[in-house]
Each structure stands twice: as C-alpha cells, then as structure tokens.
Motif scaffolding. Structure first.
Motif, PDB file in Angstrom:
ATOM      1  N   ILE A   1       0.689  -1.085  -0.007  1.00 28.95           N
ATOM      2  CA  ILE A   1      -0.068  -0.036   0.147  1.00 28.95           C
ATOM      3  C   ILE A   1       0.701   1.269  -0.007  1.00 28.95           C
ATOM      4  O   ILE A   1       0.576   2.282  -0.318  1.00 28.95           O
ATOM      5  CB  ILE A   1      -0.955   0.112   1.106  1.00 28.95           C
ATOM      6  CG1 ILE A   1      -0.001   0.094   2.457  1.00 28.95           C
ATOM      7  CG2 ILE A   1      -1.808  -1.003   1.134  1.00 28.95           C
ATOM      8  CD1 ILE A   1      -1.005   0.157   3.955  1.00 28.95           C
ATOM      9  N   GLN A   2       1.969   1.169   0.071  1.00 31.60           N
ATOM     10  CA  GLN A   2       2.956   2.585   0.329  1.00 31.60           C
ATOM     11  C   GLN A   2       3.719   2.250  -1.058  1.00 31.60           C
ATOM     12  O   GLN A   2       4.482   3.505  -1.219  1.00 31.60           O
ATOM     13  CB  GLN A   2       4.105   2.002   1.388  1.00 31.60           C
ATOM     14  CG  GLN A   2       3.480   2.261   2.840  1.00 31.60           C
ATOM     15  CD  GLN A   2       4.432   2.086   3.794  1.00 31.60           C
ATOM     16  OE1 GLN A   2       5.759   1.638   3.473  1.00 31.60           O
ATOM     17  NE2 GLN A   2       4.168   2.495   5.327  1.00 31.60           N
ATOM     18  N   ARG A   3       3.574   1.754  -1.918  1.00 30.94           N
ATOM     19  CA  ARG A   3       4.002   1.652  -3.131  1.00 30.94           C
ATOM     20  C   ARG A   3       3.592   2.828  -3.972  1.00 30.94           C
ATOM     21  O   ARG A   3       2.226   2.974  -4.145  1.00 30.94           O
ATOM     22  CB  ARG A   3       3.970   0.537  -4.142  1.00 30.94           C
ATOM     23  CG  ARG A   3       4.777  -0.696  -3.518  1.00 30.94           C
ATOM     24  CD  ARG A   3       4.369  -2.113  -3.997  1.00 30.94           C
ATOM     25  NE  ARG A   3       4.713  -2.031  -5.601  1.00 30.94           N
ATOM     26  CZ  ARG A   3       4.370  -3.039  -6.362  1.00 30.94           C
ATOM     27  NH1 ARG A   3       3.645  -4.003  -5.931  1.00 30.94           N
ATOM     28  NH2 ARG A   3       4.415  -3.076  -7.750  1.00 30.94           N
ATOM     29  N   PRO A   4       4.164   3.798  -4.866  1.00 28.50           N
ATOM     30  CA  PRO A   4       3.733   4.850  -5.405  1.00 28.50           C
ATOM     31  C   PRO A   4       2.553   4.506  -6.593  1.00 28.50           C
ATOM     32  O   PRO A   4       1.739   5.010  -6.767  1.00 28.50           O
ATOM     33  CB  PRO A   4       4.820   5.648  -6.044  1.00 28.50           C
ATOM     34  CG  PRO A   4       6.176   5.324  -5.378  1.00 28.50           C
ATOM     35  CD  PRO A   4       5.765   3.740  -4.672  1.00 28.50           C
ATOM     36  N   PRO A   5       2.781   3.435  -7.316  1.00 28.51           N
ATOM     37  CA  PRO A   5       1.865   3.321  -8.224  1.00 28.51           C
ATOM     38  C   PRO A   5       0.349   2.901  -7.736  1.00 28.51           C
ATOM     39  O   PRO A   5      -0.486   3.288  -8.106  1.00 28.51           O
ATOM     40  CB  PRO A   5       2.416   1.895  -9.054  1.00 28.51           C
ATOM     41  CG  PRO A   5       3.693   2.377  -8.879  1.00 28.51           C
ATOM     42  CD  PRO A   5       4.148   2.724  -7.185  1.00 28.51           C
ATOM     43  N   VAL A   6       0.614   2.014  -6.466  1.00 31.14           N
ATOM     44  CA  VAL A   6      -0.652   1.708  -5.661  1.00 31.14           C
ATOM     45  C   VAL A   6      -1.465   3.085  -5.293  1.00 31.14           C
ATOM     46  O   VAL A   6      -2.555   3.235  -5.377  1.00 31.14           O
ATOM     47  CB  VAL A   6      -0.494   0.814  -4.891  1.00 31.14           C
ATOM     48  CG1 VAL A   6      -1.795   0.529  -4.172  1.00 31.14           C
ATOM     49  CG2 VAL A   6       0.166  -0.599  -5.429  1.00 31.14           C
ATOM     50  N   ILE A   7      -0.747   4.025  -4.630  1.00 34.18           N
ATOM     51  CA  ILE A   7      -1.107   5.041  -4.301  1.00 34.18           C
ATOM     52  C   ILE A   7      -1.810   6.010  -5.220  1.00 34.18           C
ATOM     53  O   ILE A   7      -3.035   6.399  -5.170  1.00 34.18           O
ATOM     54  CB  ILE A   7       0.070   5.864  -3.495  1.00 34.18           C
ATOM     55  CG1 ILE A   7       0.542   5.398  -2.205  1.00 34.18           C
ATOM     56  CG2 ILE A   7      -0.384   7.435  -2.908  1.00 34.18           C
ATOM     57  CD1 ILE A   7       1.668   5.850  -1.581  1.00 34.18           C
ATOM     58  N   VAL A   8      -1.225   6.098  -6.223  1.00 35.74           N
ATOM     59  CA  VAL A   8      -1.531   6.898  -7.604  1.00 35.74           C
ATOM     60  C   VAL A   8      -2.847   6.354  -8.104  1.00 35.74           C
ATOM     61  O   VAL A   8      -3.916   7.081  -8.430  1.00 35.74           O
ATOM     62  CB  VAL A   8      -0.769   7.139  -8.713  1.00 35.74           C
ATOM     63  CG1 VAL A   8      -1.173   7.779  -9.689  1.00 35.74           C
ATOM     64  CG2 VAL A   8       0.611   7.820  -8.021  1.00 35.74           C
ATOM     65  N   ARG A   9      -2.937   4.750  -8.187  1.00 36.71           N
ATOM     66  CA  ARG A   9      -4.076   4.208  -8.455  1.00 36.71           C
ATOM     67  C   ARG A   9      -5.284   4.535  -7.441  1.00 36.71           C
ATOM     68  O   ARG A   9      -6.373   4.857  -8.040  1.00 36.71           O
ATOM     69  CB  ARG A   9      -3.672   2.791  -8.610  1.00 36.71           C
ATOM     70  CG  ARG A   9      -3.038   2.248  -9.832  1.00 36.71           C
ATOM     71  CD  ARG A   9      -3.786   2.614 -11.068  1.00 36.71           C
ATOM     72  NE  ARG A   9      -2.817   2.048 -12.150  1.00 36.71           N
ATOM     73  CZ  ARG A   9      -2.936   2.544 -13.380  1.00 36.71           C
ATOM     74  NH1 ARG A   9      -3.942   3.315 -13.785  1.00 36.71           N
ATOM     75  NH2 ARG A   9      -2.047   2.340 -14.453  1.00 36.71           N
ATOM     76  N   ALA A  10      -5.112   4.508  -6.093  1.00 37.17           N
ATOM     77  CA  ALA A  10      -6.139   4.710  -5.394  1.00 37.17           C
ATOM     78  C   ALA A  10      -6.702   6.053  -5.401  1.00 37.17           C
ATOM     79  O   ALA A  10      -7.800   6.492  -5.276  1.00 37.17           O
ATOM     80  CB  ALA A  10      -5.652   4.645  -3.963  1.00 37.17           C
ATOM     81  N   VAL A  11      -5.799   6.969  -5.614  1.00 35.31           N
ATOM     82  CA  VAL A  11      -5.981   8.379  -6.013  1.00 35.31           C
ATOM     83  C   VAL A  11      -6.854   8.571  -7.146  1.00 35.31           C
ATOM     84  O   VAL A  11      -8.025   9.406  -7.303  1.00 35.31           O
ATOM     85  CB  VAL A  11      -4.755   9.471  -6.037  1.00 35.31           C
ATOM     86  CG1 VAL A  11      -5.220  10.887  -6.730  1.00 35.31           C
ATOM     87  CG2 VAL A  11      -4.290   9.608  -4.862  1.00 35.31           C
ATOM     88  N   CYS A  12      -6.688   7.881  -8.290  1.00 34.66           N
ATOM     89  CA  CYS A  12      -7.486   7.890  -9.520  1.00 34.66           C
ATOM     90  C   CYS A  12      -8.995   7.522  -9.218  1.00 34.66           C
ATOM     91  O   CYS A  12      -9.965   7.730  -9.568  1.00 34.66           O
ATOM     92  CB  CYS A  12      -6.786   7.146 -10.739  1.00 34.66           C
ATOM     93  SG  CYS A  12      -5.209   7.756 -11.410  1.00 34.66           S
TER      94      CYS A  12
END
Length: 229
Positions: free
Chosen positions: A22-33
């Motif tokens: 959950i701390q990986r940048p791609p996962v964070i950005v996907r959650a923001v999307c």
C-alpha cells in the motif's frame, strides 16, 4: 540479496507484504484515480440532472447538454472499474513468473493510463465549456458541477502519473533485456578467461631448451673453452 525481478517487480513467488504494497507509489496513485472517479461520478449523478417545470423533461445542468453529463459519468465509471482492476494487477504483478506477461501488463497499463488522461482532458474542456454557456443553473447544483470539473482536471495529472510509472517500468525492463546476463571473472591475470578442462596452458612456464648447458651468469666466473683444431 537481490529481490528485484523483471520490469521493476519483485521476484515471483516472494512473500507478500501488505504494508509495503500500500506504500508503493503506483498503488497510491491508482487509489487517487479511484477516489477522483468516485467524486466526479457522484457530483454529476447527484446534482447533474433536473426536471424543467415548463415541459416536465429531464435535462443536464451543463447547458441542457445531455452528452456532457453522460460523458463525465461514462469516463468516471470506466476509470472507477479500471482503477480497481489495476490495483489488483499490482498485486498479481508480483506473482507473474513470465517476463512476457509482465511486459504485456506494463504496456497495457501505460497505454490505458495515457489514453484516459487524454479523455479526462477532453472532459475537462467539454464540461468547462458547457458550464460557461449555462445561463441559470438550478439552485444548489453549482458546487457539484464545478466540483466535477475540478476533479476532472485533477484526474488528468493522476492518470499521467500512472502512465509515467508504467513507462519507468517499461524502460527498466528494456534496459535489463539488453544488459549482459553474465559477468566474466578474471582467472590468474586481469582479463584472463578460464580454460576448459584439459586445455593446454596458454602461458606455459619458462623452461630451458633441450641439450643446453647451465650457464653461470655470476660476474667473473664465466668459463671460456678454447676450440680444438
């Protein structure tokens, strides 16, 4: 110990760490999307339609342009589903043992993210233009309509960030594909290569030629023998 696999992913079959995931940048950005898609979809669905009392027909608040509301909701619904799918793909990416499968996933991620960033850019321009032409919006709908436009704008950068991370993965995988897969270790002298078993020594040790007499090279002890006729 190297834990990095192909295209920036971990080694296939490795242990799953939820906190690191959950701390990986791609996962964070996907959650923001995903969050932005929910906001845009919710704003338009909740206050984007009204019934005109003059003819009792339902109209879109954006200058009575039905396509504007449908477009905003449509791209948000697909973005909502795609965001969930790509978050699940991030988890499955670590389990992909095939390099070709990882490559196809990264290319699909990069292409879809770049395309959806473009669609959100079109949506931002479309909704902004329609809102500018709206003469008198119904009471209590302005905040929702402006919020949908604002989060369409924010979604552009979120999806561009997703495409950027996917491009970084693709470049990392491409560089690894053309990198040497082995390292040559020097044997003996620098730059030397180990020979196969039974091969002759390329640099044999020096030995005196046959039928030669030992030479005494000490100064003053050289023995000269006169020739006999």
């Amino acid at each position: 110990m190297d834990t990095t696999g192909a295209y920036g992913g971990g080694k296939a079959g490795g242990a799953f760490d939820p906190q690191a995931f959950i701390q990986r940048p791609p996962v964070i950005v996907r959650a923001v999307c995903w969050l932005f898609s929910v906001i845009v979809m919710g704003c338009i669905s909740a206050k984007g339609w009204y019934i005109d009392k003059a003819d009792n027909k339902e109209y879109c608040v954006y200058n009575k342009d039905t396509n504007a509301c449908n477009y905003g909701v449509g791209i948000s619904v697909i973005a909502f589903i795609a965001s969930i799918g790509f978050i699940a793909g991030e988890y499955l990416f670590e389990q992909m043992s095939s390099v070709k499968t990882r490559k196809h996933y990264v290319l699909a991620d990069m292409g879809f993210s770049a395309f959806w960033a473009f669609l959100y850019f079109v949506g931002f321009c479309y909704l902004s233009n329609a809102w500018g032409k709206t003469v008198k919006p119904p009471l209590g709908t302005a905040n929702n309509m402006q919020g949908a436009i604002a989060f369409c704008f924010f979604s552009i950068f979120a999806w561009v960030a997703c495409a950027f991370f996917a491009f970084q993965r693709f470049r990392l995988g491409a560089e690894a594909a053309f990198a040497p897969a082995y390292e040559v270790e020097a044997a003996g002298s620098p730059g030397g290569f180990p020979a196969y078993p039974g091969a002759p020594d390329p640099q044999p040790a020096y030995s005196d030629p046959p039928f030669s007499q030992p030479h005494n090279t000490a100064a003053g002890n050289i023995d000269y023998t006169a020739p006999t006729y």
